[in-house]
Write an enzyme that holds these catalytic residues in place. Structure first.
Site, PDB file in Angstrom:
ATOM      1  CE1 TYR A  23      -3.757  -2.398   0.514  1.00  0.00           C
ATOM      2  CE2 TYR A  23      -2.544  -3.284   2.085  1.00  0.00           C
ATOM      3  CZ  TYR A  23      -3.702  -3.409   1.183  1.00  0.00           C
ATOM      4  OH  TYR A  23      -4.464  -4.456   1.177  1.00  0.00           O
ATOM      5  CG  HIS A 100     -10.333  -2.544  -4.462  1.00  0.00           C
ATOM      6  ND1 HIS A 100     -10.400  -3.288  -3.087  1.00  0.00           N
ATOM      7  CD2 HIS A 100     -11.365  -2.864  -4.998  1.00  0.00           C
ATOM      8  CE1 HIS A 100     -11.722  -3.570  -3.168  1.00  0.00           C
ATOM      9  NE2 HIS A 100     -12.414  -3.605  -4.435  1.00  0.00           N
TER      10      HIS A 100
END
Length: 147
Positions: A23, A100
């Protein structure tokens, strides 16, 4: 003025600390700031909501129809199994775009299916925080919201 709600699901409050190899080091607050900055010249209000609790996300989705023209949602892990969130998304009459941060199709097998995608106009996956910007751009440029 158009009003868009950005909903972030479980553990996204841990961005910057959680799995930076997937991430990155950006925090959710940084993402929200980048989104606001990107759209600062638009006649647009963007509100942000994050919860680790499924019921709170469902309540916010259902209530959103009264105040917002569209939703951008990152259901996070709930996208893979929450029929309750799917049903809430189906129950409203405003557009929803799913986002996402990571490319869910390059992840573990159980992350490759998004049940909530069935109630979304489209899914943007794998472009990091820019996916939120892409979703809002799509909403503003392709949908007749707030008219």
């Amino acid at each position: 003025m158009n009003n868009i709600l950005v909903i972030n699901g479980p553990n996204l409050n841990l961005l910057g600390k959680r799995e930076p190899d997937i991430y990155g080091n950006i925090t959710l607050e940084n993402i929200n700031q980048k989104i606001k900055l990107h759209f600062k010249n638009e006649d647009l209000r963007i509100d942000f909501f994050q919860s680790n609790e499924e019921g709170k996300i469902i309540d916010r989705i259902i209530e959103s129809e009264k105040k917002y023209n569209a939703i951008v949602i990152n259901p996070a892990a709930y996208s893979h199994y929450s029929i309750a969130i799917l049903d809430a998304m189906r129950s409203i009459n405003i557009p929803v775009v799913e986002v996402h941060l990571s490319n869910i199709y390059k992840r573990e097998e159980y992350r490759k299916k998004s049940v909530t995608a069935e109630a979304s106009l489209g899914v943007i996956s794998g472009f990091g925080y820019y996916g939120y910007i892409m979703a809002i751009e799509f909403i503003l440029n392709n949908l007749s919201i707030g008219k």
